[in-house]
Design an enzyme around this catalytic site. Structure first.
Site, PDB file in Angstrom:
ATOM      1  N   ARG A 106    -107.862 -34.109  18.854  1.00 24.22           N
ATOM      2  CA  ARG A 106    -108.874 -34.930  19.533  1.00 24.22           C
ATOM      3  C   ARG A 106    -108.236 -35.896  20.540  1.00 24.22           C
ATOM      4  O   ARG A 106    -108.812 -36.175  21.597  1.00 24.22           O
ATOM      5  CB  ARG A 106    -109.764 -35.662  18.511  1.00 24.22           C
ATOM      6  CG  ARG A 106    -109.041 -36.537  17.490  1.00 24.22           C
ATOM      7  CD  ARG A 106    -109.983 -36.836  16.336  1.00 24.22           C
ATOM      8  NE  ARG A 106    -109.529 -37.811  15.351  1.00 24.22           N
ATOM      9  CZ  ARG A 106    -108.838 -37.526  14.262  1.00 24.22           C
ATOM     10  NH1 ARG A 106    -108.435 -36.271  14.036  1.00 24.22           N
ATOM     11  NH2 ARG A 106    -108.528 -38.467  13.392  1.00 24.22           N
ATOM     12  N   GLU A 143    -103.859 -41.037  13.532  1.00 25.12           N
ATOM     13  CA  GLU A 143    -104.824 -41.939  12.887  1.00 25.12           C
ATOM     14  C   GLU A 143    -104.262 -42.377  11.533  1.00 25.12           C
ATOM     15  O   GLU A 143    -103.391 -41.711  10.962  1.00 25.12           O
ATOM     16  CB  GLU A 143    -106.171 -41.202  12.721  1.00 25.12           C
ATOM     17  CG  GLU A 143    -107.285 -42.004  12.055  1.00 25.12           C
ATOM     18  CD  GLU A 143    -107.541 -43.372  12.679  1.00 25.12           C
ATOM     19  OE1 GLU A 143    -106.632 -44.234  12.671  1.00 25.12           O
ATOM     20  OE2 GLU A 143    -108.667 -43.588  13.162  1.00 25.12           O
TER      21      GLU A 143
HETATM   22  O1  LIG Z   1    -110.487 -41.570  10.657  1.00 23.93           O
HETATM   23  C1  LIG Z   1    -111.670 -41.872  10.925  1.00 23.93           C
HETATM   24  O2  LIG Z   1    -112.617 -41.603  10.178  1.00 23.93           O
HETATM   25  C2  LIG Z   1    -111.995 -42.599  12.200  1.00 23.93           C
HETATM   26  O3  LIG Z   1    -111.257 -42.090  13.228  1.00 23.93           O
HETATM   27  C3  LIG Z   1    -111.770 -44.075  12.081  1.00 23.93           C
HETATM   28  O4  LIG Z   1    -112.547 -44.464  11.076  1.00 23.93           O
HETATM   29  P1  LIG Z   1    -112.930 -45.975  10.688  1.00 23.93           P
HETATM   30  O5  LIG Z   1    -113.705 -46.552  11.832  1.00 23.93           O
HETATM   31  O6  LIG Z   1    -113.728 -45.785   9.451  1.00 23.93           O
HETATM   32  O7  LIG Z   1    -111.617 -46.690  10.420  1.00 23.93           O
END
Ligand SMILES: O=C(O)[C@H](O)COP(=O)(O)O
Length: 223
Positions: A58, A111
């Site tokens: 992504r 992430e």
């Molecule tokens: O990993 C995820 O679900 C989103 O990219 C970020 O999620 P969050 O806003 O719940 O931290």
């Protein structure tokens, strides 16, 4: 004055479904593609020297879609570090280097690893564990979700990477685009803006909206 642009990837298919994603490799939704196109339009006049993304598709899609609209008309070429940063560098002839923009792809920008919450719907998780607990898992600095990373853990990989690679380029006067994630970028913004643990609770990074910083006299300032 060098420029730093941080952009969170456009909406992914799991952002759309309101599902915890973390390290699951989910592509952009149609809305996410539109957001990346818009980010590219906004940044079309910035002459980037380097692009950094996580290894997650992504973020890579967002960077490539945005760079495809850059007026420099240079070709973004993905460079995989394979964990060996020292091997990064000039790998093409000088002539080719003029026409390409290196896209460095590295897991340190991934992430936050969301552990057992990955794949769970955020609203349903809040119903089960309560809004407050879920907000703490999502936004606190040092409380990890079950078997996942807290923001502090994420910062321990993103900040050294940021300093050793991205800041280094800025110091050399290069313009850098970073395409990453809600929480990996929160940890970087926390470092740049010296936010406290309490302040970071309120920091939200929206999808597909570029954050522009200028680098001057060893200082990054948000524009
Ligand atoms: O990993 C995820 O679900 C989103 O990219 C970020 O999620 P969050 O806003 O719940 O931290």
């Amino acid at each position: 004055m060098a420029k730093l642009v941080l952009v969170r990837h456009g909406q992914s298919l799991w952002n759309k479904k309101n599902v915890f994603t973390g390290w699951v490799d989910v592509p952009l939704s149609t809305v996410g593609i539109e957001e990346a196109l818009k980010a590219g339009e906004t940044l079309a006049d910035v002459e980037f020297d380097a692009v950094y993304t996580s290894v997650q598709v992504r973020a890579l899609e967002t960077a490539m879609i945005a760079m495809a609209q850059n007026k420099s008309e240079k070709t973004p070429v993905v460079i995989h570090s394979d964990g060996k940063m020292s091997e990064w560098g000039v790998i093409y002839s000088e002539e080719m280097n003029k026409n390409i923009i290196p896209v460095y792809r590295d897991w340190h920008l991934n992430e936050r690893y969301y552990g057992e919450l990955q794949g769970m719907n955020k609203a349903e998780t809040a119903k089960t564990y309560g809004d407050e607990q879920v907000h703490i898992w999502r936004r606190s600095y040092d409380v990890p979700p079950p078997n996942g990373e807290c923001l502090q853990d994420t910062a321990e990989r993103t900040i050294p990477f940021f300093k050793e690679n991205i800041l280094k380029q800025l110091k050399e006067g290069k313009n850098v685009l970073v395409s990453a994630h809600g929480n990996s970028l929160r940890s970087i913004v926390m470092f740049i803006e010296e936010l406290s643990k309490e302040e970071v609770l309120k920091l939200e990074i929206p999808t597909g909206v570029p954050l522009l910083f200028s680098y001057e006299n060893d200082k990054l300032t948000r524009e």
